[in-house]
Design an enzyme around this catalytic site. Structure first.
Site, PDB file in Angstrom:
ATOM      1  N   SER A 183       0.847  -1.187   0.000  1.00 51.47           N
ATOM      2  CA  SER A 183       0.000   0.000   0.000  1.00 51.47           C
ATOM      3  C   SER A 183       0.888   1.244   0.000  1.00 51.47           C
ATOM      4  CB  SER A 183      -0.960  -0.042   1.195  1.00 51.47           C
ATOM      5  OG  SER A 183      -2.030   0.844   1.014  1.00 51.47           O
ATOM      6  N   ASP A 445      -8.386  -5.315  -6.362  1.00 51.10           N
ATOM      7  CA  ASP A 445      -8.030  -4.212  -5.480  1.00 51.10           C
ATOM      8  C   ASP A 445      -8.316  -2.867  -6.144  1.00 51.10           C
ATOM      9  OD1 ASP A 445      -6.873  -2.514  -3.625  1.00 51.10           O
ATOM     10  OD2 ASP A 445      -4.819  -2.938  -4.283  1.00 51.10           O
ATOM     11  N   HIS A 470      -6.219  -6.341  -2.064  1.00 45.28           N
ATOM     12  CA  HIS A 470      -5.173  -5.411  -1.652  1.00 45.28           C
ATOM     13  C   HIS A 470      -4.079  -6.090  -0.825  1.00 45.28           C
ATOM     14  CE1 HIS A 470      -3.763  -1.322  -1.061  1.00 45.28           C
ATOM     15  NE2 HIS A 470      -3.750  -1.456   0.244  1.00 45.28           N
TER      16      HIS A 470
END
Length: 512
Positions: A183, A445, A470
């Site tokens: 991320s 995602d 994700h």
């Protein structure tokens, strides 16, 4: 053993406290909960003599302002070390970068890079991001302090930590350092290689949104497509049910009176729904709930995945519900709240603002104020519903979300927009130009649209994993992992192997 178990559980317990539910913050809090849950599930930690020495906790004294040599202020930055597989001074170093949350001992024990360490005798280190977790400078979180919170400061910490840890742990100057992150931390890993190629040999950037985006309406575009995807339990009927459920919520909000009061009780709203801003707060929380089911689909610790959510939306077991999709949304809220240990969904804009204005560091390391500051000063990432096929309400709008920057930090919408543009100019957006970076994404995602999904050259490879959510590649392996996920992990292994052979060749030939 009891104290070690307690160390694992404290972040999980504290994360379950009720907090603001602005969409981006609720999504981030959900992600933190899932990550902590996955890290704490490592069955090997603390079992048997081979685990007695790992992981080790350490602290580095870092300059608060690394860009001003005359400023002597400093803060203590937390790190973890796993040396159980380390082959010695010449072995590679896998540096797991922290992002917008706390890091526990599982950051060097579960998932990759820990899973890759034994194959190459690597030393695994994780570095908590400044201003998050327990790496918060003394003095609180007022705006004067937060000016030292940015991705650029974090990269300076990486450079400083690399030198300090090399000396402290007796790492050879010839040892290659490979950064890992997921991320926002995945973006940091890629940017570390981009900006410091002499210090970082390569990087694996998972679900890394390297493109800053003020209005992130594309998030809901991916959510909408994923709700229709049969491979993960979605269907066109599920997407239509989502649209119907949100339309019913808006209808009841407009109706006012007993309809609105019933809605508040049925959806577990914490506050009154009389004001438009409070209605937007609730709708944003519901949107984050559905978006979170897509973003973290199929992951251990996630309260809901797409299959479960669609099952609830399309099945009406409550004869008192006036709408099957609405009844399903009600049950989804209950599952979500139970899973996170929350008592209700925030629907008070005033309370959200008040909590975000608090400058006292949160012991739990949740970091809502800090992450909002970074979105206001670097990234944006404000999710809006604009497209005709968007299944949610058009509230909260972009101006409504940007107003948080103004109310909490005194930052205008114009300044936020300029900051986003500056971030993309500095790092290069989706064409960063960094070599030896592997970008890994899942096409389920919503964040993959801000990452790099097509190879930019022979030394800038990418992996796009079908039906993966994700940072799923970073999660601990499970028997239920799909063949495509297993294949992707093998590809990551092979890429790291290629890099390490290259590093060894460079060292043998005297190259850098």
């Amino acid at each position: 053993m009891a104290s070690r178990a307690a160390l694992w559980m404290v972040p999980l317990l504290l994360l379950s406290l009720w907090g603001p539910s602005a969409p981006a913050l609720l999504l981030r809090r959900l992600g933190e909960h899932i990550r902590q849950s996955q890290e704490s599930s490592d069955p090997g930690l603390g079992q048997g003599p081979s685990h007695a020495a790992v992981p080790r906790l350490g602290w580095l004294q870092q300059p608060l302002d690394p860009f001003n040599a005359s400023d002597s202020r400093s803060f203590m930055q937390r790190y973890w070390v796993n040396d159980q597989h380390w082959a010695g001074q010449d072995g590679p170093v896998f540096l797991h970068l922290g992002g917008e949350g706390s890091l526990g001992p599982g950051s060097v024990m579960a998932g990759h890079p820990a899973a890759l360490a034994s194959a190459w005798g690597a030393l695994v280190i994780s570095l908590e991001h400044r201003f998050y977790g327990l790496s918060v400078p003394v003095g609180g979180l007022d705006v004067a302090q937060l000016r030292y919170l940015s991705s650029r400061h974090a990269l300076a910490d990486v450079a400083s930590a690399r030198g300090a840890l090399s000396r402290l742990l007796h790492v050879s100057p010839s040892s290659p350092w490979i950064c890992f992150g997921g991320s926002y931390a995945g973006s940091l890993a890629a940017w570390a290689r981009l900006k410091m190629p002499h210090l970082v040999f390569a990087a694996v950037a998972s679900s890394a949104p390297v493109l800053a985006r003020l209005d992130f309406s594309a998030y809901d575009d991916v959510v909408s497509r994923s709700l229709s995807r049969a491979a993960i339990g979605g269907s066109p009927e599920c997407r239509a049910a989502t649209t119907a459920a949100f339309a019913e919520v808006e209808r009841r909000l407009r109706a006012g009176g007993t309809a609105r009061a019933a809605l508040r009780a049925e959806l577990g709203a914490c506050g009154s729904l009389g004001r438009a801003e409070d209605q937007a707060e609730l709708l944003g929380a519901l949107q984050a709930l559905v978006g979170g089911a897509v973003q973290y689909d199929g992951q251990a610790g996630a309260p809901l995945g797409v299959r479960q959510l669609c099952g609830l939306l399309l099945r009406d077991r409550d004869n008192h519900s006036r709408s099957t999709p609405y009844g399903g949304l009600r049950r989804a809220v209950q599952v979500f709240l139970r899973g996170l240990g929350q008592r209700c969904l925030s629907s008070s804009r005033a309370k959200t603002v008040a909590q975000l204005r608090s400058t006292e560091p949160q012991v739990s390391g949740v970091g809502d104020r800090q992450w909002l500051y970074q979105t206001c000063t670097e990234f944006g990432f404000y999710v809006t519903c604009k497209a005709p096929k968007c299944p949610f309400s058009q509230m909260p709008t972009l101006p409504y979300q940007l107003d948080l920057c103004e109310q909490v930090f005194g930052l205008s919408a114009t300044s936020v927009s300029k900051a986003v543009a500056q971030t993309n100019s500095y790092y290069g957006g989706q064409t960063p130009g960094a070599t030896q970076v592997l970008f890994v994404n899942g096409d389920t995602d919503p964040w993959h649209v801000l990452s790099v999904t097509r190879a930019l050259g022979p030394s800038e490879p990418t992996l796009l994993i079908p039906n993966a959510s994700h940072c799923l590649d970073m999660a601990p392996e499970r028997p239920s992992d799909s063949p495509s996920l297993r294949l992707a992990r093998q590809s990551i292994f092979q890429q790291v192997q290629t890099w390490l052979k290259q590093a060894k060749g460079n060292h043998t030939s005297g190259g850098v």
